[in-house]
Design a protein around this motif. Structure first.
Motif, PDB file in Angstrom:
ATOM      1  N   ASP A   1      51.594  20.880  -5.318  1.00  0.00           N
ATOM      2  CA  ASP A   1      52.964  20.373  -5.437  1.00  0.00           C
ATOM      3  C   ASP A   1      53.799  20.818  -4.232  1.00  0.00           C
ATOM      4  N   ALA A   2      53.599  22.072  -3.813  1.00  0.00           N
ATOM      5  CA  ALA A   2      54.316  22.567  -2.633  1.00  0.00           C
ATOM      6  C   ALA A   2      53.906  21.784  -1.391  1.00  0.00           C
ATOM      7  N   LEU A   3      52.627  21.437  -1.295  1.00  0.00           N
ATOM      8  CA  LEU A   3      52.149  20.626  -0.173  1.00  0.00           C
ATOM      9  C   LEU A   3      52.806  19.253  -0.187  1.00  0.00           C
ATOM     10  N   ALA A   4      52.901  18.643  -1.372  1.00  0.00           N
ATOM     11  CA  ALA A   4      53.513  17.312  -1.477  1.00  0.00           C
ATOM     12  C   ALA A   4      54.970  17.354  -1.040  1.00  0.00           C
ATOM     13  N   GLY A   5      55.680  18.403  -1.434  1.00  0.00           N
ATOM     14  CA  GLY A   5      57.075  18.517  -1.036  1.00  0.00           C
ATOM     15  C   GLY A   5      57.233  18.661   0.457  1.00  0.00           C
ATOM     16  N   ALA A   6      56.384  19.472   1.073  1.00  0.00           N
ATOM     17  CA  ALA A   6      56.462  19.660   2.523  1.00  0.00           C
ATOM     18  C   ALA A   6      56.028  18.400   3.262  1.00  0.00           C
ATOM     19  N   ALA A   7      55.026  17.680   2.727  1.00  0.00           N
ATOM     20  CA  ALA A   7      54.535  16.467   3.394  1.00  0.00           C
ATOM     21  C   ALA A   7      55.586  15.366   3.398  1.00  0.00           C
ATOM     22  N   ALA A   8      56.520  15.405   2.443  1.00  0.00           N
ATOM     23  CA  ALA A   8      57.591  14.416   2.429  1.00  0.00           C
ATOM     24  C   ALA A   8      58.559  14.619   3.585  1.00  0.00           C
ATOM     25  N   GLU A   9      58.553  15.801   4.179  1.00  0.00           N
ATOM     26  CA  GLU A   9      59.461  16.120   5.288  1.00  0.00           C
ATOM     27  C   GLU A   9      58.797  16.041   6.657  1.00  0.00           C
ATOM     28  N   GLY A  10      57.464  16.070   6.684  1.00  0.00           N
ATOM     29  CA  GLY A  10      56.753  16.053   7.965  1.00  0.00           C
ATOM     30  C   GLY A  10      55.307  16.458   7.767  1.00  0.00           C
ATOM     31  N   ASN A  11      54.609  16.754   8.843  1.00  0.00           N
ATOM     32  CA  ASN A  11      53.195  17.120   8.757  1.00  0.00           C
ATOM     33  C   ASN A  11      53.029  18.433   8.014  1.00  0.00           C
ATOM     34  N   ALA A  12      52.070  18.462   7.082  1.00  0.00           N
ATOM     35  CA  ALA A  12      51.857  19.666   6.278  1.00  0.00           C
ATOM     36  C   ALA A  12      50.416  19.716   5.791  1.00  0.00           C
ATOM     37  N   PHE A  13      49.894  20.940   5.664  1.00  0.00           N
ATOM     38  CA  PHE A  13      48.535  21.181   5.210  1.00  0.00           C
ATOM     39  C   PHE A  13      48.540  22.423   4.335  1.00  0.00           C
ATOM     40  N   LEU A  14      47.517  22.563   3.500  1.00  0.00           N
ATOM     41  CA  LEU A  14      47.376  23.746   2.668  1.00  0.00           C
ATOM     42  C   LEU A  14      46.036  24.390   2.999  1.00  0.00           C
ATOM     43  N   LEU A  15      46.065  25.664   3.409  1.00  0.00           N
ATOM     44  CA  LEU A  15      44.854  26.392   3.746  1.00  0.00           C
ATOM     45  C   LEU A  15      44.431  27.279   2.586  1.00  0.00           C
ATOM     46  N   ALA A  16      43.126  27.365   2.350  1.00  0.00           N
ATOM     47  CA  ALA A  16      42.586  28.204   1.286  1.00  0.00           C
ATOM     48  C   ALA A  16      41.222  28.712   1.716  1.00  0.00           C
ATOM     49  N   GLY A  17      40.677  29.656   0.943  1.00  0.00           N
ATOM     50  CA  GLY A  17      39.334  30.145   1.226  1.00  0.00           C
ATOM     51  C   GLY A  17      39.147  31.623   0.995  1.00  0.00           C
ATOM     52  N   ASP A  18      40.239  32.379   0.904  1.00  0.00           N
ATOM     53  CA  ASP A  18      40.113  33.822   0.677  1.00  0.00           C
ATOM     54  C   ASP A  18      40.885  34.268  -0.561  1.00  0.00           C
ATOM     55  N   GLY A  19      41.035  33.341  -1.514  1.00  0.00           N
ATOM     56  CA  GLY A  19      41.750  33.670  -2.741  1.00  0.00           C
ATOM     57  C   GLY A  19      43.242  33.458  -2.665  1.00  0.00           C
ATOM     58  N   THR A  20      43.738  32.989  -1.519  1.00  0.00           N
ATOM     59  CA  THR A  20      45.164  32.721  -1.361  1.00  0.00           C
ATOM     60  C   THR A  20      45.363  31.285  -0.880  1.00  0.00           C
ATOM     61  N   PHE A  21      46.608  30.811  -1.016  1.00  0.00           N
ATOM     62  CA  PHE A  21      46.988  29.514  -0.463  1.00  0.00           C
ATOM     63  C   PHE A  21      48.101  29.732   0.551  1.00  0.00           C
ATOM     64  N   HIS A  22      47.990  29.051   1.674  1.00  0.00           N
ATOM     65  CA  HIS A  22      49.031  29.131   2.700  1.00  0.00           C
ATOM     66  C   HIS A  22      49.441  27.718   3.108  1.00  0.00           C
ATOM     67  N   LEU A  23      50.731  27.451   3.032  1.00  0.00           N
ATOM     68  CA  LEU A  23      51.282  26.174   3.460  1.00  0.00           C
ATOM     69  C   LEU A  23      51.526  26.203   4.956  1.00  0.00           C
ATOM     70  N   VAL A  24      51.004  25.197   5.645  1.00  0.00           N
ATOM     71  CA  VAL A  24      51.152  25.083   7.102  1.00  0.00           C
ATOM     72  C   VAL A  24      51.979  23.840   7.379  1.00  0.00           C
ATOM     73  N   ASP A  25      53.172  24.003   7.955  1.00  0.00           N
ATOM     74  CA  ASP A  25      54.029  22.856   8.229  1.00  0.00           C
ATOM     75  C   ASP A  25      54.903  23.137   9.446  1.00  0.00           C
ATOM     76  N   ARG A  26      55.825  22.236   9.715  1.00  0.00           N
ATOM     77  CA  ARG A  26      56.770  22.326  10.820  1.00  0.00           C
ATOM     78  C   ARG A  26      56.090  22.654  12.156  1.00  0.00           C
ATOM     79  N   PRO A  27      55.201  21.767  12.633  1.00  0.00           N
ATOM     80  CA  PRO A  27      54.577  21.997  13.933  1.00  0.00           C
ATOM     81  C   PRO A  27      55.602  22.000  15.055  1.00  0.00           C
TER      82      PRO A  27
END
Length: 430
Positions: free
Chosen positions: A297-323
């Motif tokens: 849901d956080a990814l969807a909100g950020a993607a509505a404003e611009g480029n956004a991705f969600l990184l995972a793999g070590d038990g956490t999630f990180h939102l990547v946006d605002r290039p």
């Protein structure tokens, strides 16, 4: 990206030419169940877990044809060809007595999709009538071509979409009328979808479908690599031949809108901490302390404003946006339309993969393309790689870019529901 809005197709005298064929289908008396012998499309099967699950579901599961297993590619394809011949000889698979088109229905709760399966003529369709929207990977096309040559069969249909005026006339009228009859088969797969299939052999009904479809273009919703394979094999064989046609499912999205989902990336050799560290000063990176559904849901909100991705793999999630704007200016090709330049998939491939992380996009050792979100995260956590979760692109954006002749980066979209593989095949020799 601005909403491009629905696009009306221009009728053409050189439109879709869908021909009846003698379908190759499982004999329900020779297998455990029709459900047990079906599979998702070959590129949706999560290997090796999903492959082993399907192989164990039934000894005749279609996955043994679409994804044969052997270290040697030639032996792998020969294995599929031998298996197909054996199943034909044993009566596990049998060819229908007369040629027809096939009405196919998928249903799951509020989702209802109906379409027509047939053999699409490739010569006309390759010239602007069928619109691809993604680039393909040559090694996958080569692999699929080797398998089709060995088996002389179209083992699973492409998913193509077209848009009518939404009325119950032409092909739509035939589809609705046919679905009131008893189906050839009816089954429910383990994902909860029910599937029904009907044969259309009446000359008047066939003419009604074919005449209507001849007015339309189609967008490739799923199966770009198989489409490229069809065209390659058609060019290899003198015409006329069975290779002039390819197996497709055509869905009228004016009546049955498809869902559009993202295809995620698994970066096998890039640990999550290293992926995040490389983004310092280039993107905003924010930890999302929430379960997967809320993180999306956080990814969807950020993607509505611009480029956004969600990184995972070590038990956490990180939102990547605002290039950083200067980063995009340096890395995204400027010779394409703005809607293409602002796609998340464009920024992922041109900026992140190529320039920031230095990952070759066509190397299976470095990157995998996975449709299932949870499976992507699980594999990343198990193997120590980085899952890059994507937000889906709207269908109207995909269609408009395709009409402009602009292809999106490979594996940018996942349309669905996808047809189950194994309900009807097309052999090129019988």
């Amino acid at each position: 990206m601005n909403d491009a809005g629905p696009v009306e197709e221009t009728p053409t005298s050189d439109g879709l030419d869908l021909s009846p064929f003698r379908g190759l289908r499982y004999d329900p008396d020779r297998v455990g169940s029709i459900s047990a012998v079906t599979s998702p499309p070959y590129d949706v099967v999560v290997r090796p877990d999903g492959l082993l699950h399907l192989e164990s579901a039934d000894p005749h599961n279609i996955v043994r044809l679409i994804l044969p297993q052997d270290a040697d590619p030639a032996a792998r394809n020969q294995q599929a060809a031998d298996t197909l011949r054996r199943w034909l000889a044993e009566g596990v698979l049998a060819v229908d007595a007369e040629p027809g088109l096939y009405v196919y229905e998928q249903r799951d709760g509020s989702i209802l999709q109906r379409g027509v399966i047939g053999a699409l003529r490739l010569s006309e369709a390759a010239d602007g009538v069928v619109l691809p929207h993604e680039d393909v990977m040559p090694h996958i096309v080569a692999d699929r071509a080797d398998l089709m040559r060995a088996t002389s069969a179209n083992l699973e249909p492409l998913l193509l979409t077209y848009r009518s005026n939404g009325g119950a006339t032409g092909a739509a009228a035939v589809v609705e009328r046919v679905t009131e009859r008893a189906p050839l088969l009816s089954t429910t797969t383990e994902d909860g979808f029910s599937h029904r299939l009907w044969a259309v052999t009446d000359p008047a009904e066939l003419a009604g479908i074919r005449t209507d479809l001849h007015r339309h273009q189609a967008l490739i919703a799923d199966g770009h690599h198989r489409w490229a394979t069809y065209l390659r094999l058609r060019a290899e064989h003198p015409s006329p031949s069975a290779w002039d046609h390819g197996l497709v499912l055509l869905v009228d999205t004016a009546r049955y809108p498809l869902r559009v989902r993202a295809i995620h990336r698994l970066l096998n050799r890039l640990p999550p901490a290293a992926a995040r560290a490389a983004l310092t000063g280039l993107f905003r990176v924010s930890e999302v302390r929430a379960p997967l559904a809320e993180a999306l849901d956080a990814l969807a909100g950020a993607a509505a404003e611009g480029n956004a991705f969600l990184l995972a793999g070590d038990g956490t999630f990180h939102l990547v946006d605002r290039p950083a704007p200067d980063l995009l200016a340096r890395t995204v090709p400027a010779d394409r339309p703005e809607p293409w330049r602002t796609l998340d998939a464009t920024v992922l491939h041109a900026t992140l993969l190529e320039h920031v992380w230095g990952i070759p996009e066509d190397s299976p050792e470095h990157i995998a393309y996975i449709h299932d979100t949870a499976a992507t995260v699980e594999k990343a956590e198990r193997d120590g790689g980085t899952a890059v979760l994507m937000h889906p692109v709207r269908e109207e954006v995909v269609r408009e870019l395709a009409r402009q002749g602009v292809k999106m980066p490979r594996k940018s979209t996942s349309f669905g529901p996808k047809p189950a593989t194994g309900l009807v095949l097309r052999t090129l020799t019988l």
